[in-house]
Enzyme design. Structure first.
Site: not given
Length: 386
Positions: A123, A127-128, A130-131, A346, A369
């Site tokens: 974990a 939300p703000n 990531g990288s 298709g 990751e």
């Protein structure tokens, strides 16, 4: 440096291949369609000791090592990327404990993770954040013999089913990366709740959720390493686990290629199999070549990382190879699966055939990751600093 599979790894490959053929492949489409975690397959994988492959024997694992984990994940991903995450996510969730935990923490948590009694989750993402790991807002406040953790985590694989979380929180939001610390958080701790389940384009059947921490009391002895040492633990973790995602990508690509080859041999157009046409042959040749190149890079990285200490391999070299293999293999997986859909025409677009699922699954390997843009930043910094 040699990175060929040894006899034990070849035997492991055969065992996993049979399991995939008998148990995983028949369920792959259903798991994707229903988006339900395959508990039965998790138990089968655990019973065969596959969840403990990356954990040393002294902590209850088989000690097979990172190359074997990659092998297991690749083979499962040929049929189902979602099921391969049962192994890959367990590896990611436990790795901070293995690389950054104390001896007591390893003895307490790793045996249960190795035998599958305990499901692990990693974990870090918010939300703000990531990288940009320095933007983590989840706070850890010391209060006597415990820390109180408060914040929101998102996109957590195994979030709703994990028993043990490796959680990254900041002791000083103004300190950026230097404030990041790593904690072991158990499912039953007060103040830990599961938020919404994400409805994803791919890897359906894996549990991806929010995790909410509201003054969650975590014993001080569950701090991994030192306060402010969390970023180092996170990066060491990802350096060890990115080859696993590379292996997952290779597996997805190989599965798509196998289906495309079989289809091309059977599909008749203009009175001959489409495999007889040079345009299709060139596509298949390019797909096979890229997959083999990706596979070799993944296993070179895995073997190098596994033997880094005894061969005096630098941390920079480990990081470079880890990022390279994840970047290249995931880009290959995306390209190969798109081409597989094209070869099936298709029919490739229809859920009756598995290649559309594989295309959807491949996309996440370029994102989680560490996005491939971040991998390029890591690689560029590495080669320019030398």
């Amino acid at each position: 440096m040699s990175y060929q599979l040894n006899e034990e790894q070849e035997m492991l490959h055969q065992i996993v291949s049979r399991m995939v053929e008998d148990k995983v492949a028949p369920r792959a489409s259903e798991i994707d369609e229903k988006d339900e975690y395959p508990w039965d397959l998790k138990e089968i994988i655990a019973e065969q000791g596959l969840l403990g492959s990356g954990i040393p024997e002294e902590y209850g694992g088989t000690g097979a090592g990172l190359p074997s984990v990659c092998l297991i994940v690749e083979e499962i991903a040929k049929a189902s990327a979602s099921v391969s995450l049962i192994v890959a996510a367990q590896e990611l969730g436990m790795m901070p404990i293995l690389v950054g935990g104390s001896e007591e923490q390893k003895q307490k948590y790793l045996p249960g993770i190795a035998d599958g009694d305990q499901i692990a989750a990693f974990a870090l993402t918010e939300p703000n954040a990531g990288s940009d790991a320095g933007a983590v807002k989840t706070k850890a406040v010391r209060e006597g013999d415990k820390y109180l953790l408060s914040g929101q985590k998102c996109f957590i694989t195994n979030g709703s089913i994990a028993d043990v979380f490796t959680v990254f929180a900041t002791i000083d939001p103004k300190a950026g990366l230097k404030g990041l610390s790593a904690f072991i958080v158990e499912k039953g701790y007060p103040g830990l709740t599961v938020g919404k389940k994400e409805h994803k384009m791919g890897i359906r059947g894996s549990e991806t959720t929010e995790i909410i921490l509201d003054n969650c009391p975590v014993p001080a002895e569950n701090l991994m390493g030192k306060e402010g040492g969390g970023f180092k633990i996170a990066m060491m973790t990802l350096d060890c686990t990115r080859p696993v995602i590379g292996a997952q990508a290779v597996g997805i690509a190989q599965g798509a290629l196998d289906h495309a080859i079989n289809y091309a041999k059977q599909r008749i157009q203009f009175n001959k199999p489409i495999a007889a046409f040079q345009g299709i042959q060139f596509m298949l040749a390019d797909m096979a070549t890229r997959i083999e190149a990706a596979r070799q890079l993944v296993y070179k990285a895995a073997f190098t990382i596994e033997n880094a200490k005894q061969n005096n391999v630098s941390a920079a070299e480990v990081s470079r190879l880890s990022s390279m293999c994840k970047l290249f293999a995931s880009d290959v997986a995306m390209q190969v699966t798109v081409d597989a859909v094209q070869i099936l025409g298709g029919y490739g677009y229809m859920k009756e055939y598995p290649v559309e699922r594989m295309m959807r699954d491949a996309k996440i390997t370029q994102i989680y990751e560490g996005t491939n843009q971040i991998q390029r930043v890591v690689i560029a910094k590495n080669i320019l600093d030398n």
